[in-house]
Structures are given as structure tokens and as C-alpha cells.
Write an enzyme that holds these catalytic residues in place. Sequence first.
Site, short mmCIF file in Angstrom:
data_model
loop_
_atom_site.label_atom_id
_atom_site.label_comp_id
_atom_site.label_asym_id
_atom_site.label_seq_id
_atom_site.Cartn_x
_atom_site.Cartn_y
_atom_site.Cartn_z
N ILE A 1 0.83 -1.21 0.00
CA ILE A 1 0.00 0.00 0.00
C ILE A 1 0.86 1.25 0.00
CG2 ILE A 1 -1.70 1.32 1.30
CD1 ILE A 1 -2.87 -1.35 2.25
N GLU B 1 -13.43 0.94 17.74
CA GLU B 1 -14.31 1.21 16.61
C GLU B 1 -15.66 0.52 16.82
OE1 GLU B 1 -12.34 0.15 12.96
OE2 GLU B 1 -10.66 1.50 13.33
N HIS C 1 -13.15 4.04 9.07
CA HIS C 1 -12.45 2.84 8.58
C HIS C 1 -12.92 2.48 7.17
CE1 HIS C 1 -10.09 -0.82 10.23
NE2 HIS C 1 -9.93 -0.72 8.93
N ILE C 2 -12.90 3.49 6.32
CA ILE C 2 -13.44 3.35 4.97
C ILE C 2 -12.39 3.53 3.89
CG2 ILE C 2 -14.02 5.79 4.58
CD1 ILE C 2 -16.40 2.85 3.93
N ALA C 3 -11.14 3.80 4.27
CA ALA C 3 -10.11 4.09 3.28
C ALA C 3 -9.96 2.97 2.26
CB ALA C 3 -8.76 4.34 3.97
N GLY C 4 -10.05 1.73 2.70
CA GLY C 4 -9.86 0.61 1.79
C GLY C 4 -11.12 0.13 1.13
N ASP D 1 -8.46 7.29 9.82
CA ASP D 1 -9.50 6.39 9.32
C ASP D 1 -9.69 5.21 10.27
OD1 ASP D 1 -11.33 5.56 7.12
OD2 ASP D 1 -9.94 3.86 6.95
#
Length: 311
Positions: free
Chosen positions: A152, A263, A282-285, A258
Site C-alpha cells: 500500500i 471502533e 475505517h473506509i479508506a480501503g 480512518d
Amino acid sequence: MADIVISEFMDETAVAELANRHTVVYDKTLVDRPEELLRHAAAARALIVRNRTQVRGPLLEAGRRLVAIGRLGVGLDNIDVAACKARGIAVLPATGANDIAVAEWAVTTILMLLRGAYAASAEVAGGTWPRERLMGREVCGKTLGLVGFGAIARETAARARAFGMTVMAADPFVADGDPAWRAHGVAKVGLDTLVGSADAVSLHVPLTEETRALFDAARLAAMKPGAVLVNAARGGVVDEAALAAALTAGQLAGAALDVFDTEPLKAGSPLAGVPNLILTPHIAGVTVESNVRVSAVTAANVLKALEECPS
């Protein structure tokens, strides 16, 4: 009861592929109904999860027939990997399937933080014209520091260099002579050098005993004045209270998270109301495209594991 239990959201085409071969329970809200999830797990041979389902303790004990855990993503800190290994349960991350999505999030967020002009819609619509206050910075000519230099981070480097950034990375697990450094145009440096000289720092490390609170108050204080920090790796890598204090004091120009220690982020977090801070869930991926890729890879991994270990 079913062979495969899916406790969080997954692309419907991949679910259908699994259902063509095995009995499937797919309920993306199961993660929030642990007792029901335990009942389904008791009959399952495979469990498919994202990052919220805690595959450890009671859930693993209930899943006595499990042979595979499919992870819709790459991080494994919600899975007791050692316990799975001891029981011969294959743990199957979707390696590589969401690299592009995370890299795009990281670079986009750095652009937004350095430019600083994207949170003024209400002011502009209300007749205010804060042009001088919103005069931000270009990324061209700035230095990006990558903490970790895996897949990444390498995708992130490629996109940052396209914007004219100089890129450096700190990763003790990638040898000095590894051809990836030259191939991606990235300089290898020590972590202290990176922290003190980068205009933007992006985190790309797993959560381990060595990386927990890696960016604590002292390391945040060592960052270059005016620098920004982005984290789409794991929440525990950044001390959230220390980051809130550094932003409130103006020690950092901005940050984006993120991922979080807990969470979903709980009300009353020290991150609430902090200036120059972007928070995403937690949406970056997770994009439309990466969800398809991640789901397809996970389905294929689970089907292969079940074929290799017939009931």
C-alpha cells in the site's frame, strides 16, 4: 444452519458464487448480534468477516467445525491468528485487493490537509469570502514520509510522486538493496529522520507491540512544524489523546484518521471537536471497486480452503 457464515457486508456477486457451492448465511448485521452469530458459527466450516467481528475467545470456541476464516481486508488484529493456527484453521486475508483504495485515500487526504480550503462551504454560502485565511499549500515540492514500505505504501508513493512530491520511507524489514526502493523512486531513511523532515507522514504498519503508540506525544512533537499526519493503518499506532493535544496547540497543521483504538469511535472521544482533523469510519480501503475485488478474492480463498478440507 450453513457451511459459510458471513457476518459483515460483502459484494452480492461474491456471496452468490459461494451460495452456488455451499449453504450460506449472509447477514451483514450479525456482527452486532453476537449470540446469534455464535449459534450460526457452531455449524459453520467457514466464517467471513471484516474488521469488526472479533474472531477469538467465545466465537472460536463455538466454531468447532471451522476450517477457514476469510478476511474481507488485510489487517488481522481482530483474529486470534495463533489460536487458529493451533487448530489448523486457515486465516485468509484479501492481500492486495484494496491497495489502490487506501493509497488514493492517503494522497487525497494529504492534498486536502495541506490545501486547507475544503471546510468553508457554509461560510461561502453565507456570504463570507475567507480567501486569505484559506490560502493553503501545494504538495508539489513537499516531502512525503511513509512509515512502512509494503504494497500500500508503494502505491501511495507512486501517486504522491505524480503530484511532484519527494518520497522517503522508513521500514527496517525492507533491505537496503531491495529493488523496490529504486523502482518506486523512494529514499530509505530512519524513522527519526523521516519524522523530522517530512511535510506529510502516512502510516502503513500493522499493529504490533513495537508499533503500538508509535506516534505518541514525543514523536508527534518531533514532527516538522506545519506537517500533517494521516493514518489508515491501525488505530493503536497513534496516541489519540496526544494527537488531539498536538492539533489543539497548533503543533501540527492537520491530521486525518480512518482507524481508531476503539471502533466505532465512542462519544466523548478526545478527538471530538479537534481543529484541522479529518475523521473517516475505517473506509479508506472500501470503495465500490475494491469491495468487488476484496469480496471476489475472499470467496475464491474460502472455496479453495473448503475444497482442500472436505467435510
